[in-house]
Design an enzyme around this catalytic site. Structure first.
Site, PDB file in Angstrom:
ATOM      1  CG  HIS A 163      -8.703  -2.916  -2.292  1.00  0.00           C
ATOM      2  ND1 HIS A 163      -9.664  -2.206  -2.979  1.00  0.00           N
ATOM      3  CD2 HIS A 163      -8.480  -2.239  -1.153  1.00  0.00           C
ATOM      4  CE1 HIS A 163     -10.001  -1.137  -2.275  1.00  0.00           C
ATOM      5  NE2 HIS A 163      -9.305  -1.133  -1.145  1.00  0.00           N
ATOM      6  CG  LEU A 164      -8.609  -9.609   0.799  1.00  0.00           C
ATOM      7  CD1 LEU A 164      -9.639  -9.497  -0.296  1.00  0.00           C
ATOM      8  CD2 LEU A 164      -8.000 -11.006   0.849  1.00  0.00           C
TER       9      LEU A 164
ATOM     10  CG  ASN B  85     -11.757  -0.457   4.187  1.00  0.00           C
ATOM     11  OD1 ASN B  85     -12.073  -0.889   5.288  1.00  0.00           O
ATOM     12  ND2 ASN B  85     -10.600   0.176   3.982  1.00  0.00           N
TER      13      ASN B  85
ATOM     14  CG  ASP C 142      -2.056   0.990   1.098  1.00  0.00           C
ATOM     15  OD1 ASP C 142      -3.217   0.548   0.996  1.00  0.00           O
ATOM     16  OD2 ASP C 142      -1.796   2.220   1.096  1.00  0.00           O
ATOM     17  CB  ILE C 143       0.810   4.267  -2.155  1.00  0.00           C
ATOM     18  CG1 ILE C 143       1.894   5.146  -2.736  1.00  0.00           C
ATOM     19  CG2 ILE C 143      -0.438   5.062  -1.817  1.00  0.00           C
ATOM     20  CD1 ILE C 143       1.525   5.738  -4.096  1.00  0.00           C
TER      21      ILE C 143
ATOM     22  N   GLY D 260     -15.675   2.747   4.045  1.00  0.00           N
ATOM     23  CA  GLY D 260     -14.412   3.466   3.878  1.00  0.00           C
ATOM     24  C   GLY D 260     -13.654   3.094   2.618  1.00  0.00           C
ATOM     25  CD  GLN D 261     -14.704  -0.454  -2.390  1.00  0.00           C
ATOM     26  OE1 GLN D 261     -15.835  -0.762  -1.990  1.00  0.00           O
ATOM     27  NE2 GLN D 261     -14.147  -1.004  -3.449  1.00  0.00           N
TER      28      GLN D 261
HETATM   29  P1  AMP Z   1      -9.587   1.556   0.385  1.00  0.00           P
HETATM   30  O1  AMP Z   1      -9.600   2.864   1.118  1.00  0.00           O
HETATM   31  O2  AMP Z   1      -9.969   0.377   1.233  1.00  0.00           O
HETATM   32  O3  AMP Z   1     -10.361   1.627  -0.910  1.00  0.00           O
HETATM   33  O4  AMP Z   1      -8.062   1.261   0.020  1.00  0.00           O
HETATM   34  C1  AMP Z   1      -7.407   1.824  -1.076  1.00  0.00           C
HETATM   35  C2  AMP Z   1      -5.949   1.794  -0.743  1.00  0.00           C
HETATM   36  O5  AMP Z   1      -5.208   1.981  -1.921  1.00  0.00           O
HETATM   37  C3  AMP Z   1      -5.500   2.887   0.241  1.00  0.00           C
HETATM   38  O6  AMP Z   1      -4.992   2.271   1.433  1.00  0.00           O
HETATM   39  C4  AMP Z   1      -4.420   3.636  -0.535  1.00  0.00           C
HETATM   40  O7  AMP Z   1      -3.341   4.027   0.268  1.00  0.00           O
HETATM   41  C5  AMP Z   1      -4.008   2.614  -1.573  1.00  0.00           C
HETATM   42  N1  AMP Z   1      -3.443   3.156  -2.803  1.00  0.00           N
HETATM   43  C6  AMP Z   1      -3.918   4.176  -3.547  1.00  0.00           C
HETATM   44  N2  AMP Z   1      -3.146   4.347  -4.648  1.00  0.00           N
HETATM   45  C7  AMP Z   1      -2.180   3.404  -4.583  1.00  0.00           C
HETATM   46  C8  AMP Z   1      -1.066   3.061  -5.426  1.00  0.00           C
HETATM   47  N3  AMP Z   1      -0.803   3.730  -6.568  1.00  0.00           N
HETATM   48  N4  AMP Z   1      -0.259   2.044  -5.042  1.00  0.00           N
HETATM   49  C9  AMP Z   1      -0.502   1.375  -3.895  1.00  0.00           C
HETATM   50  N5  AMP Z   1      -1.538   1.642  -3.078  1.00  0.00           N
HETATM   51  C10 AMP Z   1      -2.358   2.640  -3.409  1.00  0.00           C
END
Ligand code: AMP
Ligand code: ZN
Length: 122
Positions: A108-109, A95, A39-40, A101-102
């Site tokens: 995604h997990l 989420n 995760d970024i 909170g998505q």
């Molecule tokens: P959610 O809030 O459950 O939809 O999770 C989305 C996740 O994607 C968040 O934790 C972000 O930090 C992550 N995210 C967004 N852009 C990227 C990216 N380019 N590479 C890796 N993770 C990312």
């Protein structure tokens, strides 16, 4: 045959663009159905995302035909956790929707570990 709603890949979808290689990610896991990458914006010392290569908008869009894919996501999370030596435990989070909170509308997990988790989640 029943098909998953919102199952078309989209160039507007961030995670579809990661799957296609359009946006770079460090693939720490890959099989024929899913990929895993960090995760970024990590919320724990280990924070990986596991996503299906095929676009499914959220857990709310999953149907029985997706059972194999959903199982593969869980198995991938488990394999990554073993590889990351998370023997003391970890948390898997999905989420779902606005209240869940998505923020990225591609299923995604989250695999979170390396620290003690609290409950209830925020
Ligand atoms: P959610 O809030 O459950 O939809 O999770 C989305 C996740 O994607 C968040 O934790 C972000 O930090 C992550 N995210 C967004 N852009 C990227 C990216 N380019 N590479 C890796 N993770 C990312
Ligand atoms: Zn997508």
């Amino acid at each position: 045959m029943k098909t998953t709603p919102s199952s078309s890949p989209s160039s507007d979808c961030l995670f579809c663009r990661i799957v296609s290689g359009d946006i770079p990610a460090n693939r720490i896991y890959e099989d024929e159905l899913c990929i895993g990458f960090p995760d970024i914006n990590p919320q724990a010392p280990i924070h990986m995302l596991i996503i299906p290569k095929r676009h499914i908008a959220s857990a709310a869009n999953a149907v029985a035909d997706d059972n194999g894919l959903l199982g593969s996501l869980m198995a991938a999370a488990s394999a990554i956790a073993r590889n990351e030596k998370l023997s003391k435990g970890y948390r898997i989070v999905v989420n779902t929707g606005d209240d869940g909170g998505q923020t990225v509308n591609h299923l995604h997990l989250h695999l979170l570990g390396g620290r003690r988790m609290t409950w209830p989640p925020g």
